[in-house]
Design an enzyme around this catalytic site. Structure first.
Site, mmCIF file in Angstrom:
data_model
loop_
_atom_site.group_PDB
_atom_site.id
_atom_site.type_symbol
_atom_site.label_atom_id
_atom_site.label_comp_id
_atom_site.label_asym_id
_atom_site.label_seq_id
_atom_site.Cartn_x
_atom_site.Cartn_y
_atom_site.Cartn_z
ATOM 1 N N TYR A 14 -18.599 2.747 -16.228
ATOM 2 C CA TYR A 14 -17.677 1.606 -16.264
ATOM 3 C C TYR A 14 -17.174 1.272 -14.863
ATOM 4 O O TYR A 14 -17.170 0.114 -14.444
ATOM 5 C CB TYR A 14 -16.506 1.937 -17.192
ATOM 6 N N SER A 39 -11.507 -4.427 -12.973
ATOM 7 C CA SER A 39 -10.521 -3.445 -13.419
ATOM 8 C C SER A 39 -10.046 -2.647 -12.224
ATOM 9 O O SER A 39 -10.704 -2.622 -11.162
ATOM 10 C CB SER A 39 -11.123 -2.514 -14.469
#
Length: 605
Positions: free
Chosen positions: A505, A492
């Protein structure tokens, strides 16, 4: 062993070597050829030569004849034959040692005993015995393909061949016409093609040298050949080649001496195929240029072309892929269905058609889109997800999108043992994965001090350890196979920029990026590419990513397309959306600005 058929074609005398035992065994008793499980053997006489023939599978099913090349014996087909005869394909598979090879006898004298005309006599004698009155499906590799081109283009075999799959072996008549066209109508490109193939064919002249090839094969070259195969073809140095190899190679030199010069000087003008042909061309073949087949459509009215990222020895290096394509092609011919691979289903078909692709997180938006993108390119797809029903739905959609085969597997990739078990199952049932896409992940937002240790474990177990487990299991199989492959890990934009609310995350995604870069360096020497894809949002398990990307014209399908392009180009790190690209650049040239933005509480999307 099955009862004999075509009794007039079967020699009643004493067969050579181990075939003698097979010929006198009671009906129903199988022998085991080296490397070929449960193969029944018999001897068939053709002229002065006795051929050792092995059979597997149900004789009531369509018959597939596998012809080996030079300097091989029928054992080169061991894994392909076993797979084609298994319950999944269920064909009646026939292999035989070409005259002068393996357990078959050699003609006397050798000179003039290996002409294509006599090889055609051998083939007709075999199929008369194993499939009397029925056409057979023919598969040939190397010189097995060269002689098969003769069978499929001469009138006396017309009606006996239902289909032909050619691997790394051109028709000598077509080859001669290919050369003549480039000599009579030269262009710079055609001259370059001619010179390139001449350099690749250096060994043909060497094999015409009197006595020297025989001395080398029975001496130092024969002893070192298994190691040469392992280094050049990247196939395991196990029980192949067989003990008869030095004599096989010495006898087989006459295949070149009896045929090449004659056909190149006087090619047949009517060498048109009278059966459907599937051409599988390895893109890394050191002996045969892909350009050799440029004019093949003019000789083959019903032609299916496929390419495979492999070297010359495909029967041993890529048996899983070959089995899938051979079975698929034969089934289409038997059922009168459109030929698989005859048309290009998309821009990536030549690269991914028939490849085995495994996608984790296949029920998510990007995972599902990736499965469908590979399916549209003709790949075989394994959709893996913790949600069994959702994985099955993705597999169904993949079949509808064009995948010749698509399977669903329910696995939690955070479970190391479950992933290892899946890897063993996939290898046994489908083959070694060509492309691995790790897209399974969980999203988590929240301040660091508010994130529990259990939440951290859940994120890292899936986002990082899940990638590690998959790369170890499936990447290890790619490395053991020795034929390359590709691993794609999705991360990401959170990997590039800090955030007050994405500590868990972001840490997992940054770790995936660095892991991927390290793997890329480590596996490059094994021809295994590694790419990391970084879309510009924190993805979740639901459809929210699709809704987030759609207004910016970046639906999951565009991320999937980026994944296919990354594999095609062997790209390293691929930020997808503009914000991901900006974050990747700023992390290198202006990291202070990203840290300042993090203090303002901005969240990367």
């Amino acid at each position: 062993m099955r009862g004999r058929r075509g009794e007039d074609a079967v020699h009643a005398g004493t067969p050579p070597d181990s075939c003698a035992e097979a010929d006198v065994r009671a009906e129903g008793e199988d022998s085991v050829t080296d490397g070929i499980a449960a193969a029944a053997e018999r001897t068939i006489r053709t002229g002065e030569v006795e051929l050792c023939v092995a059979e597997l599978g149900d004789p009531a099913r369509p018959t597939v004849v596998l012809l080996h090349g030079y300097p091989d014996s029928k054992e080169v087909w061991a894994e392909v034959a076993t797979r084609l005869a298994s319950d999944g394909a269920g064909f009646h598979v026939v292999l035989y040692d070409v005259r002068g090879c393996g357990r078959s006898t050699a003609p006397k004298p050798l000179r003039g005993g290996f002409t294509l005309e006599k090889l055609t006599d051998d083939f007709l004698a075999v199929i008369d015995a194993v499939a009397p009155g029925r056409p057979v499906h023919l598969v040939g590799h190397d010189w097995g393909s060269v002689q098969s081109w003769e069978f499929v283009t001469v009138p006396r075999v017309q009606g006996r061949i239902a289909s032909f799959t050619s691997l790394s072996g051109p028709c000598l008549d077509h080859f001669s016409h290919w050369i003549r066209k480039r000599l009579t109508r030269p262009t710079p490109r055609r001259i370059a093609q001619l010179l390139g193939q001449s350099a690749r064919s250096w060994y043909v002249g060497a094999l015409h040298t009197p006595r020297l090839p025989e001395a080398l094969w029975r001496g130092p070259l024969g002893r070192s050949w298994p190691g040469v195969l392992e280094r050049i073809e990247r196939v395991p140095n196990d029980s192949y080649p067989t003990a008869s190899f030095p004599d096989d190679a010495a006898h087989g030199a006459w295949l070149y001496r009896d045929n090449v010069r004659e056909r190149l000087l006087r090619p047949r003008p009517d060498a048109y195929a009278h059966a459907p042909v599937q051409l599988i061309v390895p893109t890394q073949d050191p002996f045969l240029s892909q350009r050799l087949y440029d004019d093949l459509e003019s000789w083959v009215p019903d032609l299916t072309r496929r390419t495979l990222a492999a070297r010359h020895g495909m029967p041993r290096s890529r048996p899983d892929q070959l089995t899938a394509w051979i079975a698929e092609f034969i089934t289409s011919v038997e059922e009168g269905a459109p030929r698989p691979g005859a048309a290009s289903p998309g821009p990536y078909a030549q690269r991914f058609g028939g490849r085995l692709v495994l996608v984790t997180g296949a029920a998510g938006a990007v995972g599902r889109a990736t499965c469908l993108a590979f399916a549209a390119a003709g790949a075989r797809v394994i959709a893996v997800d913790q949600d069994a029903e959702a994985a099955a739905h993705t597999a169904s959609l993949a079949r509808s999108a064009g995948a010749p085969h698509a399977w669903a597997e329910a696995v939690d990739i955070a479970d190391e043992r479950a992933v290892e078990k899946l890897a063993h199952k996939v290898r046994a049932e489908y083959g070694v994965v060509d492309v691995l896409v790790n897209d399974a992940e969980v999203g988590l937002s929240g301040a660091f001090l508010d994130t529990s240790a259990d939440a951290w474990r859940r994120v890292l177990d899936t986002n990082l350890w899940g990638v590690i487990h998959s790369c170890r299991a499936f990447g290890g199989q790619m490395a053991d196979r020795g034929q390359g492959g590709h691993i794609v890990n999705t991360a990401s934009a959170a990997a590039f920029r800090p955030s007050r609310t994405l500590s868990a995350y972001g840490a997992s995604q940054a770790a995936v990026v660095r892991l991927s870069e390290s793997l890329r360096a480590e596996l490059a020497g094994r021809d295994i590419g590694v790419s990391v894809i970084c879309p510009g949002y924190a993805r979740t398990r639901d459809d929210r990513p699709a809704r987030l990307l759609a207004p910016r014209a970046y639906p999951p399908e565009k991320v999937a397309d980026a994944i296919l392009r990354a594999v095609l180009r062997n790209a390293a790190v691929v930020p997808v959306t503009p914000e991901a690209k900006a974050a990747a650049v700023l992390s290198r040239v202006a990291p202070v600005s990203l840290r300042a933005a993090a203090r303002l509480g901005r969240r990367p999307r």
